[in-house]
Design a protein around this motif. Structure first.
Motif, PDB file in Angstrom:
ATOM      1  N   ALA A   1      71.697   3.410  50.937  1.00 25.42           N
ATOM      2  CA  ALA A   1      70.784   2.458  50.294  1.00 25.42           C
ATOM      3  C   ALA A   1      69.540   2.226  51.140  1.00 25.42           C
ATOM      4  N   GLN A   2      69.716   2.141  52.476  1.00 27.29           N
ATOM      5  CA  GLN A   2      68.565   1.936  53.347  1.00 27.29           C
ATOM      6  C   GLN A   2      67.593   3.101  53.284  1.00 27.29           C
ATOM      7  N   LEU A   3      68.123   4.324  53.267  1.00 29.87           N
ATOM      8  CA  LEU A   3      67.221   5.471  53.203  1.00 29.87           C
ATOM      9  C   LEU A   3      66.583   5.594  51.822  1.00 29.87           C
ATOM     10  N   ILE A   4      67.318   5.191  50.777  1.00 30.50           N
ATOM     11  CA  ILE A   4      66.700   5.174  49.448  1.00 30.50           C
ATOM     12  C   ILE A   4      65.501   4.230  49.450  1.00 30.50           C
ATOM     13  N   ILE A   5      65.666   3.068  50.102  1.00 30.58           N
ATOM     14  CA  ILE A   5      64.548   2.118  50.200  1.00 30.58           C
ATOM     15  C   ILE A   5      63.361   2.774  50.897  1.00 30.58           C
ATOM     16  N   GLN A   6      63.624   3.585  51.946  1.00 33.53           N
ATOM     17  CA  GLN A   6      62.553   4.174  52.737  1.00 33.53           C
ATOM     18  C   GLN A   6      61.932   5.410  52.080  1.00 33.53           C
ATOM     19  N   ARG A   7      62.723   6.155  51.314  1.00 32.22           N
ATOM     20  CA  ARG A   7      62.257   7.468  50.855  1.00 32.22           C
ATOM     21  C   ARG A   7      62.080   7.605  49.348  1.00 32.22           C
ATOM     22  N   LEU A   8      62.793   6.780  48.571  1.00 37.10           N
ATOM     23  CA  LEU A   8      62.727   6.955  47.123  1.00 37.10           C
ATOM     24  C   LEU A   8      61.328   6.717  46.588  1.00 37.10           C
ATOM     25  N   ASP A   9      60.593   5.784  47.212  1.00 39.64           N
ATOM     26  CA  ASP A   9      59.273   5.466  46.673  1.00 39.64           C
ATOM     27  C   ASP A   9      58.326   6.653  46.737  1.00 39.64           C
ATOM     28  N   ILE A  10      58.441   7.493  47.787  1.00 41.84           N
ATOM     29  CA  ILE A  10      57.603   8.697  47.850  1.00 41.84           C
ATOM     30  C   ILE A  10      57.920   9.625  46.685  1.00 41.84           C
ATOM     31  N   ILE A  11      59.227   9.776  46.396  1.00 49.99           N
ATOM     32  CA  ILE A  11      59.648  10.642  45.291  1.00 49.99           C
ATOM     33  C   ILE A  11      59.166  10.079  43.961  1.00 49.99           C
ATOM     34  N   LEU A  12      59.253   8.741  43.790  1.00 51.49           N
ATOM     35  CA  LEU A  12      58.804   8.135  42.534  1.00 51.49           C
ATOM     36  C   LEU A  12      57.293   8.229  42.367  1.00 51.49           C
ATOM     37  N   VAL A  13      56.552   8.039  43.446  1.00 52.94           N
ATOM     38  CA  VAL A  13      55.094   8.199  43.363  1.00 52.94           C
ATOM     39  C   VAL A  13      54.747   9.633  42.996  1.00 52.94           C
ATOM     40  N   LEU A  14      55.464  10.599  43.589  1.00 50.16           N
ATOM     41  CA  LEU A  14      55.246  12.012  43.258  1.00 50.16           C
ATOM     42  C   LEU A  14      55.525  12.272  41.785  1.00 50.16           C
ATOM     43  N   ALA A  15      56.622  11.705  41.273  1.00 48.26           N
ATOM     44  CA  ALA A  15      57.016  11.957  39.888  1.00 48.26           C
ATOM     45  C   ALA A  15      56.103  11.264  38.889  1.00 48.26           C
ATOM     46  N   TRP A  16      55.660  10.035  39.199  1.00 48.32           N
ATOM     47  CA  TRP A  16      54.937   9.233  38.204  1.00 48.32           C
ATOM     48  C   TRP A  16      53.426   9.229  38.392  1.00 48.32           C
ATOM     49  N   ARG A  17      52.942   9.440  39.623  1.00 48.42           N
ATOM     50  CA  ARG A  17      51.501   9.385  39.853  1.00 48.42           C
ATOM     51  C   ARG A  17      50.915  10.669  40.432  1.00 48.42           C
ATOM     52  N   GLY A  18      51.763  11.681  40.663  1.00 53.45           N
ATOM     53  CA  GLY A  18      51.250  12.986  41.076  1.00 53.45           C
ATOM     54  C   GLY A  18      51.301  13.206  42.581  1.00 53.45           C
ATOM     55  N   PRO A  19      51.170  14.473  43.006  1.00 46.45           N
ATOM     56  CA  PRO A  19      51.311  14.819  44.428  1.00 46.45           C
ATOM     57  C   PRO A  19      50.215  14.251  45.329  1.00 46.45           C
ATOM     58  N   THR A  20      49.001  14.059  44.812  1.00 48.74           N
ATOM     59  CA  THR A  20      47.926  13.536  45.665  1.00 48.74           C
ATOM     60  C   THR A  20      48.241  12.112  46.126  1.00 48.74           C
ATOM     61  N   GLN A  21      48.638  11.246  45.176  1.00 45.56           N
ATOM     62  CA  GLN A  21      49.007   9.885  45.557  1.00 45.56           C
ATOM     63  C   GLN A  21      50.245   9.887  46.460  1.00 45.56           C
ATOM     64  N   ALA A  22      51.183  10.802  46.198  1.00 46.05           N
ATOM     65  CA  ALA A  22      52.368  10.890  47.047  1.00 46.05           C
ATOM     66  C   ALA A  22      51.987  11.254  48.474  1.00 46.05           C
ATOM     67  N   ALA A  23      51.017  12.171  48.618  1.00 44.58           N
ATOM     68  CA  ALA A  23      50.570  12.566  49.957  1.00 44.58           C
ATOM     69  C   ALA A  23      49.886  11.405  50.674  1.00 44.58           C
ATOM     70  N   ILE A  24      49.040  10.650  49.949  1.00 39.90           N
ATOM     71  CA  ILE A  24      48.366   9.498  50.560  1.00 39.90           C
ATOM     72  C   ILE A  24      49.386   8.462  51.008  1.00 39.90           C
ATOM     73  N   TYR A  25      50.379   8.201  50.158  1.00 40.05           N
ATOM     74  CA  TYR A  25      51.385   7.202  50.514  1.00 40.05           C
ATOM     75  C   TYR A  25      52.253   7.682  51.674  1.00 40.05           C
ATOM     76  N   ALA A  26      52.600   8.963  51.709  1.00 35.28           N
ATOM     77  CA  ALA A  26      53.402   9.504  52.809  1.00 35.28           C
ATOM     78  C   ALA A  26      52.672   9.355  54.135  1.00 35.28           C
ATOM     79  N   VAL A  27      51.369   9.629  54.134  1.00 33.53           N
ATOM     80  CA  VAL A  27      50.586   9.483  55.367  1.00 33.53           C
ATOM     81  C   VAL A  27      50.491   8.010  55.763  1.00 33.53           C
ATOM     82  N   ALA A  28      50.255   7.127  54.789  1.00 30.42           N
ATOM     83  CA  ALA A  28      50.148   5.695  55.083  1.00 30.42           C
ATOM     84  C   ALA A  28      51.450   5.149  55.666  1.00 30.42           C
ATOM     85  N   SER A  29      52.579   5.633  55.167  1.00 26.96           N
ATOM     86  CA  SER A  29      53.868   5.133  55.646  1.00 26.96           C
ATOM     87  C   SER A  29      54.264   5.731  56.988  1.00 26.96           C
ATOM     88  N   ARG A  30      53.524   6.723  57.485  1.00 25.42           N
ATOM     89  CA  ARG A  30      53.832   7.316  58.788  1.00 25.42           C
ATOM     90  C   ARG A  30      53.687   6.289  59.919  1.00 25.42           C
TER      91      ARG A  30
END
Length: 537
Positions: free
Chosen positions: A270-299
């Protein structure tokens, strides 16, 4: 026994005495050095990818690696905490012959589930790729199938290193995980970037898990044999770890192990889902560009969490030992001291990242500066989380894994609900900003629930003079100084450099002046040999 002799023995056994705190300081220092290398490698890998491939490929890469980490955590079954808890308790109670049995009880199910996860992920790769990256399904399918191969190796590495930490040694974790695998990853990713094959990035990222797993297991085996050869181990003197206990004893130990670890397995996932699922959901619902921006921001959050983990790994076995003896006073001392150290390490980074978010994100490319709001939200939530210290570890080491599970599930439900609502929403609070809000709220909620439980029921809390000094000095030297210099100087880069120089110097001066209340003397004295007192007549 004379009074002086009794005092000497009492000091030696005091879990929070100078000698023991120097031991914690040594483990913490080694782990922090390894964490610094690991964090630098993660930032370097992110820079290599964002600077050499387009944001679409980067988004697919970050989404697929997040899926790999989810599968790996599911395969671990929560044994990281259980292994440290039982191995450390076996040492504290001098039940050395049970230690290899705990390892077998945890490692065999982990390897079975990890192999099953590997096969499942490989076979379902196309369906998963179509779901999370519909416009780039072929590329994502290749990534997922390559990563699936490395899941069993990640499981073996993690469980072996957890067992080594339970024996009180941080060396294996530092050398294998933080230094070895991290440096190999950046080396291999650098080679893949030169080769200019996108699938090569995934191979390069996952390949270091193979040597890391083999070395971690051999390291653990050597350590366990050394423990069993001790004179007071009683069970085995020749290193035959396969015959330590009878079949009935092994089953009993297995039930004990999984009775504790079962809730932790769900909590870890559950903890890792909290940390990682949002990147997958952003990728699925808003596209890879937003997913990349969010992945970098969360670094920025991931780098800070490595510092958190470094201190946690060093203190966790000590907490397990003091809690196994029901030593509340020593546990609280460890807890408050570790919280102060954690805040000293992470608050300057989170505060600086919040004040200069847009400037720091521009390093990865101009389009990534759009993630500045997400950085501020996540960093502020982590300021609250680190103020609570390693509260979930205290619950787990105190045997309250079911409490921790309940907290994590409440946070997970809140996170998913906010993600589903906000990520698809248009406007300033939608997309990856919505994902950051969901994660931030989940972090604060989980820690708030845990703090209430440890305080009201266990009588333990992280708040003390050390946390007050650490928080106040960080806010002054990096928050107030950073904002003031940015307003006065105008140029964000000049202001950032001046903040690091001026604020950093003031911060170090405060730490030196307050080293006593912060218990930083343990780091200064950790190389001193203890001088034995002359025997009394």
């Amino acid at each position: 026994m004379t009074t002086s002799g009794a005092a000497s023995v009492g000091a030696a056994l005091d879990p929070t005495g100078p000698k023991q705190m120097r031991g914690v300081a040594r483990g913490t220092t080694a782990s922090l050095m390894g964490a610094a290398v690991m964090a630098g490698a993660q930032v370097a890998i992110t820079l290599l990818i964002t600077r050499t491939v387009d944001s679409t490929t980067a988004g697919v890469f970050f989404g697929c690696t997040s899926l790999f980490l989810l599968a790996t955590t599911l395969g671990m079954l929560g044994t990281n905490t259980g292994m440290v808890y039982f191995v450390a308790r076996g040492r504290a109670q001098q039940r050395f012959s049970d230690i290899p049995t705990y390892f077998r009880a945890g490692s065999w199910p982990v390897m079975a589930v990890a192999c099953a996860m590997s096969v499942l992920l490989f076979l379902s790769a196309h369906s998963l790729a179509t779901t999370i990256a519909s416009g780039h399904a072929d590329e994502a399918t290749t990534y997922i199938r390559i990563l699936a191969v490395f899941i069993p190796f990640a499981g073996l590495e993690n469980v072996s290193l957890a067992a080594s930490r339970g024996l009180g040694s941080m060396r294996a974790n530092v050398m294998v995980e933080q230094l070895g695998r991290s440096l190999l990853q950046i080396l291999f990713v650098g080679i893949a970037v030169v080769a200019a094959e996108s699938w090569g990035l995934v191979v390069a990222w996952g390949l270091p898990y193979i040597p890391a797993a083999l070395v971690a297991f051999l390291w653990w085996r050597r350590q366990s044999l050394a423990v069993l050869r001790r004179p007071n181990a009683n069970a085995v003197t020749q290193g035959d770890i396969s015959a330590v206990t009878s079949a009935s004893e092994e089953r009993s130990i297995g039930r004990e192990f999984w009775g504790f670890t079962g809730p932790r397995a769900l909590a870890s996932l559950a903890q890792l889902i909290i940390q990682r699922l949002d990147i997958i959901l952003v990728l699925a619902w808003r596209g890879p560009t937003q997913a990349a921006i969010y992945a970098v921001a969360s670094r920025f959050l991931v780098v800070g969490q490595m510092g958190n983990r470094a201190i946690l790994l060093a203190v966790q076995p000590r907490l397990a030992q003091t809690l196994s003896r029901n030593d509340k006073e020593s546990t609280n001392n460890f807890y408050q001291t570790a919280t102060g150290w954690l805040m000293l390490l992470t608050w300057p980074m989170y505060i600086t990242a919040s004040v200069f978010a847009g400037t720091l994100l521009a390093v990865f490319g101009s389009k990534y500066s759009a993630g500045h709001t997400a950085v501020v939200i996540l960093c502020c939530s982590m300021l609250i989380a680190t103020l609570c210290g390693m509260v979930d570890v205290v619950l787990n080491m105190g045997g309250r894994t079911s409490w921790n599970l309940a907290n994590v599930l409440v946070a997970l439900g809140t996170n998913i609900g906010l993600d589903v609502w906000l990520i698809r929403t248009a406007g300033p609070y939608g997309g990856f900003v919505g994902a950051a809000i969901g994660w931030g709220v989940a972090i604060v909620l989980q820690n708030s629930l845990a703090i209430a439980q440890t305080g009201l029921i266990l009588g333990l809390h992280p708040f003390g003079r050390a946390s007050f000094i650490a928080g106040g000095s960080s806010l002054l030297c990096f928050g107030a100084v950073g904002i003031t210099l940015q307003l006065v100087l105008g140029s964000p880069w000049v202001a950032l450099i001046c903040t690091l120089v001026v604020g950093g110097a003031a911060y170090l001066a405060i730490l030196w002046f307050m080293r006593g209340p912060l218990r930083l003397d343990a780091f200064l004295q950790m190389r001193r040999r203890r001088v034995s007192p002359a025997p009394s007549g």
